[in-house]
Design an enzyme around this catalytic site. Structure first.
Site, PDB file in Angstrom:
ATOM      1  N   GLY A   1      74.495  52.164 -23.722  1.00 32.11           N
ATOM      2  CA  GLY A   1      75.621  51.619 -24.110  1.00 32.11           C
ATOM      3  C   GLY A   1      75.501  50.475 -24.888  1.00 32.11           C
TER       4      GLY A   1
ATOM      5  N   GLY B   1      74.305  46.586 -25.106  1.00 37.19           N
ATOM      6  CA  GLY B   1      73.855  45.422 -24.670  1.00 37.19           C
ATOM      7  C   GLY B   1      72.948  45.927 -23.483  1.00 37.19           C
TER       8      GLY B   1
ATOM      9  CB  VAL C   1      71.790  46.664 -17.798  1.00 37.22           C
ATOM     10  CG1 VAL C   1      72.244  46.338 -16.388  1.00 37.22           C
ATOM     11  CG2 VAL C   1      72.891  47.377 -18.656  1.00 37.22           C
TER      12      VAL C   1
ATOM     13  CG  ASP D   1      79.723  57.754 -24.427  1.00 33.73           C
ATOM     14  OD1 ASP D   1      79.339  58.791 -24.738  1.00 33.73           O
ATOM     15  OD2 ASP D   1      79.346  56.667 -24.348  1.00 33.73           O
TER      16      ASP D   1
END
Ligand SMILES: *[C@@H]1O[C@H](CO)[C@@H](O)[C@H](O)[C@H]1NC(C)=O
Ligand SMILES: *[C@@H]1O[C@H](CO)[C@@H](O)[C@H](O)[C@H]1NC(C)=O
Ligand SMILES: *[C@@H]1O[C@H](CO)[C@@H](O)[C@H](O)[C@H]1NC(C)=O
Ligand SMILES: *[C@@H]1O[C@H](CO)[C@@H](O)[C@H](O)[C@H]1NC(C)=O
Ligand SMILES: *[C@@H]1O[C@H](CO)[C@@H](O)[C@H](O)[C@H]1NC(C)=O
Ligand SMILES: *[C@@H]1O[C@H](CO)[C@@H](O)[C@H](O)[C@H]1NC(C)=O
Ligand SMILES: *[C@@H]1O[C@H](CO)[C@@H](O)[C@H](O)[C@H]1NC(C)=O
Length: 733
Positions: A468, A470, A472, A583
């Protein structure tokens, strides 16, 4: 006659085979192992024989993992008495001792039991334990001797490090002098405990007699200074403390996992290693000491080491530097002394300051009672003039038990996440002052948490969670709770709208199969989402990996499929909003410690009014390979486009193949097409991942394949709703 001769020859031949190659796991008085021969445990996990470490020519007798290509010796018999040629011989002598002989006669090593054993047998177990037992007395179930009672430098699963209080036996680890010399080099790791004084047991790494590192007392869950050592999906850690025994041990939750704990002389440390089959290497999962503040007593008496502040030292509340000049010139070894000595005659003059987030002090001068509560503990401490501090012995639940320290408090440090409370005795008159200080500590530890997220986060986080938008990060809250922090990059494409969308959406969704949002943060351009941390990462890191894939057997996979379906049912029907995820894919399903699936990443999700079923978008977002055709081509999304993605995911979970890249041999079919073709031929079961062959239930597998094929039909109207899917998965017919 000819037949008889043949049988006889075969028998002799088998006999010879049996005595020359030792594919057996035990020996007795009439057998021996010479250099070149080995003893192999029943399931072939461990092997015992002669070896030379590194480039050395010296011969040692030891035990190693049979199937690991990197020689990993876990136990050595003649650690300091090498054999200089190949004449070594291991046998059981006539009095019943296991003996290692050199040139047929001189004893290099033995089990040194001083009694006659009738039918001695030595056996190598699959746990890696070499045991000696009396076959004349097999019912007793006890071993006369075992290598687990005489550890070298390695703790294997199920092995005990610590004390047998009935016999006085102490088991501790001793590092090899160097990689070529198994003789102890002076570094030892064991449990320190004084049974007479009933002190608090704790682990210690020592160089000679000098204290080098300690993890702190056991607190019911872990050693007080080792927050990483909490039980997890891979291991159970245990500390047993009763009238008979006092030891630390661990075991692996899945048989396939190969893990050891080793101490090394250079560099001096304890390491928890796990064998990674895919890389053919040992990976260090934890190493101690980790950092400056772990050096034993680095801040002297009554000082606290703070790893978040350039590893500097502070004095405990109510204490001041012993030598202010030395202290200010950064020589803190002199430690701290009390501002005022305890007031022994007038009890009411003493109070306690609660300090949080600490590794508890050295327990050499301590006392404990596990049935007392904190209030009784305080009374006990204040009634004895030498008591300087107290704490709970067990932090589980609301906390229980009483641990008391006498004299100076040594080797305390801040643990950024997961430290403990310590109650330090100080003058009541200083408490008001201390309260002000406590506020300062809280402010400081908030900073610790935030900096903890970013320092520890990078390398753990990048590989930790979902794709997804960015990176983590993994972080920890002050109470030790692990969290995942998603940092939305400015160029991620997820604008303020999507961010607010995700926050607003997930905040309203509460279901055990959806990942939980704990909080968020917007500051200028910086946007952070704080989620619960999922130890086991995402589903795709398991199902598409040959080794990790084995950790998910069929019953687990079936549970996961049903869990995802229930999560989706909640999104589509049960929540007050109708949510279309848009998604759904294996990398957006996270697994918690019990392998429960949690749907995550709602960055693209859309909410509908309860009665609306379908929507349209100009911006088609999602992941190729999972997108329903009407959505990919016309931007039409609906609960049925989610169903399509779900169907694809189920086929992937069953087959272990990625739908995007799957290409069966000599075929241009997709995973769906291939599954369809197999079904038409009545050979659906061939779709099953090879590693599930032993654990699968054919009815369940077929049911899942049929359901998934219904889900991936061309026309949205032909696809079932998620409630039908849940019903079909759960039904026997
Ligand atoms: C032990 O000694 C006997 C007789 O001296 C000899 O035949 C045998 O080969 C020796 N075995 C080993 C392993 O050295
Ligand atoms: C067997 O080995 C033990 C230990 O080395 C020793 O004390 C004993 O005397 C040996 N017995 C014989 C018969 O050699
Ligand atoms: C350990 O190894 C060092 C060299 O690395 C050597 O100087 C020393 O004598 C060895 N100590 C023992 C006890 O074997
Ligand atoms: C960091 O340590 C120094 C030296 O001990 C101290 O003066 C300072 O107040 C500490 N800073 C924080 C934020 O704790
Ligand atoms: C550090 O201070 C202690 C006394 O507090 C002193 O004995 C020691 O010599 C000092 N060390 C150095 C390197 O100055
Ligand atoms: C421990 O505390 C309990 C409860 O206060 C008490 O009954 C018991 O006698 C104590 N044991 C010892 C050894 O002091
Ligand atoms: C205080 O504790 C110390 C250490 O356990 C003990 O030796 C001493 O007897 C205790 N004093 C009293 C008054 O209980």
């Amino acid at each position: 006659m000819a037949g008889f001769t043949f049988v006889l020859i075969t028998v002799i031949f088998l006999f010879l085979l049996h005595t020359t190659s030792f594919e057996v796991d035990s020996i007795n008085q009439f057998q021996s192992i010479s250099d070149g021969e080995t003893l192999v445990s029943k399931e072939g996990v461990f092997e015992l024989g002669f070896f030379s470490p590194g480039t050395s020519k010296k011969r040692y007798m030891g035990i190693w993992y049979k199937n690991i290509p990197i020689q990993t010796v876990v136990w050595v018999a003649n650690r300091c008495n090498p054999i200089y040629d190949s004449s070594g011989l291991l046998t059981v002598n006539s009095t019943g001792n296991l003996v290692l002989l050199y040139q047929n006669k001189s004893v290099i090593w033995s089990t040194s039991l001083f009694k006659q054993i009738q039918k001695p047998t030595a056996q190598l177990l699959d746990s890696g334990n070499l045991i000696l037992r009396d076959d004349a007395d097999r019912n007793s179930g006890t071993y006369l001797w075992q290598s687990f009672d005489n550890p070298s430098n390695t703790i294997l699963p199920e092995m005990k490090m610590g004390w047998d209080l009935r016999t006085g036996l102490q088991r501790h680890l001793t590092a090899w002098n160097n990689t070529e010399d198994p003789c102890p080099g002076g570094l030892t790791y064991g449990i320190q405990f004084n049974p007479q004084l009933n002190t608090i047991p704790e682990d210690f790494l020592r160089k000679g007699s000098e204290k080098f590192y300690r993890s702190g007392p056991w607190n019911g869950l872990r050693f007080s200074g080792g927050p990483e050592l909490r039980p997890n999906f891979l291991y159970n850690f245990k500390f047993v403390c009763n009238d008979d025994e006092m030891y630390y041990t661990y075991n692996v939750r899945i048989k396939l996992i190969i893990a050891i704990l080793v101490v090394n002389q250079f560099p001096s440390m304890i390491q928890r290693l796990r064998w990674i089959d895919a890389d053919q290497t040992w990976r260090a999962e934890a190493s101690y000491p980790r950092e400056y503040c772990d050096n034993y007593g680095i801040c002297g008496a009554n000082g606290i080491c703070d790893p978040s502040n350039s590893s500097s030292c502070q004095c405990l509340r109510g204490f001041k530097p012993n030598s202010p000049e030395e202290w200010n010139s950064m020589n803190m070894s002199g430690g701290c002394v009390r501002n005022y000595p305890p007031s022994c005659e007038e009890k009411e003059k003493d109070g306690v300051a609660k300090l949080s987030g600490l590794k508890l002090p050295d327990a050499a001068h301590s006392w404990m009672n596990t049935s007392m509560n904190l209030k009784e503990c305080k009374a006990k401490c204040l009634s004895n003039c030498s008591c300087t501090a107290y704490a709970n012995t067990d932090i589980r639940g609301k906390g229980s038990g009483c641990a008391i320290w006498f004299g100076d408090l040594i080797d305390i440090r801040h643990i950024p996440a997961g430290g403990q409370d310590l109650y330090v005795r100080i003058r009541a008159s200083e408490l008001a002052k201390a309260d002000r200080d406590v506020t300062a500590v809280i402010v400081a530890s908030v900073i610790v948490v935030v900096s903890g997220i970013f320092s520890a986060g990078y390398y753990i986080g990048r590989m930790a969670l979902k794709g997804g938008f960015g990176p983590v990060y993994k972080g920890m809250l002050e109470d030790g709770k692990e969290i995942a922090v998603k940092r939305l990059s400015m160029s991620s494409g997820q604008g303020v709208d999507e961010f607010k969308n995700e926050v607003a959406l997930i905040a309203k969704l509460q279901h055990r199969n959806l990942v939980k949002l704990l909080g968020c943060c917007i500051q200028g351009e910086e946007k952070l989402l704080v989620y619960e941390y999922m130890l086991n990462k995402c589903l795709d890191s398991f199902i598409f990996d040959q080794v990790q894939g084995k950790l998910l057997d069929w019953p687990k996979r079936f549970q996961i499929i049903c869990g995802i379906a229930r999560g989706l049912l909640y999104l589509h029907q049960d929540s007050r909003l109708r949510v279309i995820h848009r998604d759904l894919k294996a990398s957006n399903v996270l697994l918690d410690i019990e392998m429960n699936p949690k749907i995550s990443d709602f960055g693209m999700a859309r909410t509908f009014r309860g009665d609306q079923l379908e929507g349209n978008t100009n911006r088609v977002v999602g992941t190729y390979g999972y997108m329903a055709p009407e959505y990919a081509f016309n931007g039409q999304f609906s609960i049925k486009s989610d169903i399509f993605s779900f169907g694809i995911m189920v086929l992937e979970i069953i087959s272990g193949k990625r739908s995007r890249v799957f290409r069966p041999q000599n075929d241009s079919l997709t995973l769906t097409g291939y599954a369809w073709k197999l079904m038409k031929a009545g050979r659906e079961i061939e779709l099953l991942d090879a590693c599930l062959k032993d654990s699968h239930d054919s009815f369940e597998v077929l049911r899942c394949i049929h359901v998934s094929l219904l889900c991936v039909q061309q026309r949205p109207a032909d696809r079932p709703t998620i409630s039908s899917v849940v019903v079909m998965l759960g039904s026997e017919s």
